[in-house]
Design a protein around this motif. Structure first.
Motif, mmCIF file in Angstrom:
data_model
loop_
_atom_site.group_PDB
_atom_site.id
_atom_site.type_symbol
_atom_site.label_atom_id
_atom_site.label_comp_id
_atom_site.label_asym_id
_atom_site.label_seq_id
_atom_site.Cartn_x
_atom_site.Cartn_y
_atom_site.Cartn_z
ATOM 1 N N ASN A 213 -9.488 54.876 40.057
ATOM 2 C CA ASN A 213 -9.112 56.278 40.250
ATOM 3 C C ASN A 213 -8.705 56.533 41.698
ATOM 4 N N LEU A 214 -9.455 55.965 42.631
ATOM 5 C CA LEU A 214 -9.116 56.125 44.042
ATOM 6 C C LEU A 214 -7.771 55.477 44.370
ATOM 7 N N SER A 215 -7.488 54.357 43.726
ATOM 8 C CA SER A 215 -6.191 53.707 43.918
ATOM 9 C C SER A 215 -5.058 54.641 43.507
ATOM 10 N N SER A 216 -5.256 55.362 42.409
ATOM 11 C CA SER A 216 -4.245 56.322 41.956
ATOM 12 C C SER A 216 -4.062 57.443 42.973
ATOM 13 N N VAL A 217 -5.179 57.938 43.508
ATOM 14 C CA VAL A 217 -5.113 59.006 44.502
ATOM 15 C C VAL A 217 -4.310 58.550 45.725
ATOM 16 N N LYS A 218 -4.624 57.366 46.222
ATOM 17 C CA LYS A 218 -3.928 56.862 47.407
ATOM 18 C C LYS A 218 -2.449 56.628 47.123
ATOM 19 N N PHE A 219 -2.148 56.231 45.889
ATOM 20 C CA PHE A 219 -0.747 56.053 45.499
ATOM 21 C C PHE A 219 0.005 57.376 45.633
ATOM 22 N N TYR A 220 -0.561 58.434 45.086
ATOM 23 C CA TYR A 220 0.112 59.723 45.129
ATOM 24 C C TYR A 220 0.182 60.297 46.536
ATOM 25 N N LYS A 221 -0.698 59.831 47.402
ATOM 26 C CA LYS A 221 -0.644 60.248 48.804
ATOM 27 C C LYS A 221 0.237 59.306 49.624
ATOM 28 N N THR A 222 0.954 58.425 48.919
ATOM 29 C CA THR A 222 1.883 57.429 49.495
ATOM 30 C C THR A 222 1.196 56.470 50.461
ATOM 31 N N GLN A 223 -0.086 56.255 50.271
ATOM 32 C CA GLN A 223 -0.822 55.262 51.058
ATOM 33 C C GLN A 223 -0.866 53.964 50.246
ATOM 34 N N TYR A 224 0.288 53.312 50.143
ATOM 35 C CA TYR A 224 0.448 52.216 49.198
ATOM 36 C C TYR A 224 -0.403 50.990 49.533
ATOM 37 N N ASP A 225 -0.530 50.667 50.805
ATOM 38 C CA ASP A 225 -1.358 49.518 51.175
ATOM 39 C C ASP A 225 -2.813 49.730 50.759
ATOM 40 N N ARG A 226 -3.310 50.927 51.024
ATOM 41 C CA ARG A 226 -4.687 51.236 50.636
ATOM 42 C C ARG A 226 -4.828 51.266 49.116
ATOM 43 N N SER A 227 -3.822 51.770 48.434
ATOM 44 C CA SER A 227 -3.841 51.803 46.978
ATOM 45 C C SER A 227 -3.947 50.401 46.403
ATOM 46 N N LEU A 228 -3.194 49.468 46.982
ATOM 47 C CA LEU A 228 -3.252 48.069 46.549
ATOM 48 C C LEU A 228 -4.631 47.460 46.796
ATOM 49 N N GLU A 229 -5.197 47.747 47.953
ATOM 50 C CA GLU A 229 -6.524 47.222 48.282
ATOM 51 C C GLU A 229 -7.575 47.706 47.289
ATOM 52 N N LEU A 230 -7.523 48.973 46.957
ATOM 53 C CA LEU A 230 -8.498 49.551 46.037
ATOM 54 C C LEU A 230 -8.345 48.978 44.634
ATOM 55 N N ALA A 231 -7.098 48.738 44.226
ATOM 56 C CA ALA A 231 -6.869 48.135 42.910
ATOM 57 C C ALA A 231 -7.456 46.726 42.862
ATOM 58 N N GLU A 232 -7.332 45.981 43.947
ATOM 59 C CA GLU A 232 -7.895 44.633 43.991
ATOM 60 C C GLU A 232 -9.424 44.691 43.987
ATOM 61 N N GLN A 233 -9.993 45.636 44.709
ATOM 62 C CA GLN A 233 -11.450 45.808 44.694
ATOM 63 C C GLN A 233 -11.938 46.165 43.290
ATOM 64 N N ALA A 234 -11.153 46.976 42.591
ATOM 65 C CA ALA A 234 -11.501 47.326 41.218
ATOM 66 C C ALA A 234 -11.489 46.085 40.337
ATOM 67 N N ALA A 235 -10.495 45.223 40.536
ATOM 68 C CA ALA A 235 -10.409 43.982 39.753
ATOM 69 C C ALA A 235 -11.644 43.117 39.982
ATOM 70 N N GLU A 236 -12.075 43.022 41.226
ATOM 71 C CA GLU A 236 -13.261 42.222 41.539
ATOM 72 C C GLU A 236 -14.504 42.782 40.867
ATOM 73 N N ALA A 237 -14.614 44.109 40.824
ATOM 74 C CA ALA A 237 -15.759 44.739 40.172
ATOM 75 C C ALA A 237 -15.719 44.517 38.662
ATOM 76 N N TYR A 238 -14.526 44.609 38.072
ATOM 77 C CA TYR A 238 -14.397 44.359 36.629
ATOM 78 C C TYR A 238 -14.748 42.906 36.301
ATOM 79 N N GLU A 239 -14.365 41.998 37.196
ATOM 80 C CA GLU A 239 -14.637 40.580 36.958
ATOM 81 C C GLU A 239 -16.136 40.286 36.911
#
Length: 217
Positions: free
Chosen positions: A154-180
């Motif tokens: 969800n935070l990755s989506s927020v950062k995406f809409y705020k055009t903070q793309y690098d942070r959005s990518l980082e959060l998506a990767e952190q989410a992947a690690e948590a899902y794993e």
């Protein structure tokens, strides 16, 4: 064409960008998008039975109180996510405030994430971010890795809409690690799709292709 992943929507790709890519790369990218859409189609059967399920739950809700009502509201918030985001938010908010029957900590994490997702879709991004942060704090206390992952996405989506793309990518990767950590394959695929969508938005089509294909495996 448009692409929607999790709570992120991408506008159509400008024709000039396509013209700058060779035919082979365009074909591979469109193939990846096709595979991505086909993967989403796996969830169509559940959606097909959704209306009947919604009707059943709403009927049960009329005479249900306490902890059982919270469970019904959580299910309805989930089912309404793609149908009516306002109702999804309202059901989740009600579940957070049932008189005399507070939700469990696990349920609170689910509800906070449901409300965060709804706020993101309603362009209430600051509220979405606050709710996701609360979900992470609570989920960390209970060791709820899936709850943490959902909030990070969800935070990755927020950062995406705020055009903070690098942070959005980082959060998506952190989410992947948590899902794993809980072997949640659907969640892992969603994070790859989300990263693919972000890369698509910023014009890194090779990375977008790789993430879409990873998601479709």
């Amino acid at each position: 064409y448009y692409i929607h992943v999790h709570d992120i929507t991408i506008d159509r790709l400008p024709p000039t960008n396509l013209l700058n890519m060779n035919t082979e790369r365009v074909g591979r990218l469109l193939f990846a998008v096709g595979v991505f859409i086909a993967w989403l189609a796996l969830f169509a059967p559940a959606a097909g039975n959704g209306e009947t399920r919604v009707s059943q739950l709403e009927t049960q809700l009329q005479n249900t109180k306490g902890a059982d009502r919270i469970s019904l509201l959580i299910d309805l918030a989930k089912l309404y996510r793609a149908r009516d985001v306002h109702k999804s938010y309202a059901f989740a908010k009600e579940a957070m405030n049932i008189p005399g029957a507070p939700p469990t900590e696990k349920q609170r994490v689910i509800l906070l994430n449901q409300m965060s997702s709804a706020c993101s879709k309603l362009s209430r991004h600051d509220e979405s971010e606050t709710l996701a942060q609360k979900a992470i704090e609570l989920a960390k206390k209970t060791g709820d890795h899936k709850g943490i992952a959902d909030a990070l996405l969800n935070l990755s989506s927020v950062k995406f809409y705020k055009t903070q793309y690098d942070r959005s990518l980082e959060l998506a990767e952190q989410a992947a690690e948590a899902y794993e950590k809980v072997n949640h394959q659907v969640g892992i695929a969603l994070t790859r799709q989300t990263r693919g969508t972000i890369y698509f938005k910023i014009g890194d089509y090779e990375s977008a292709l790789g993430n879409f294909l990873e998601a479709a495996k």
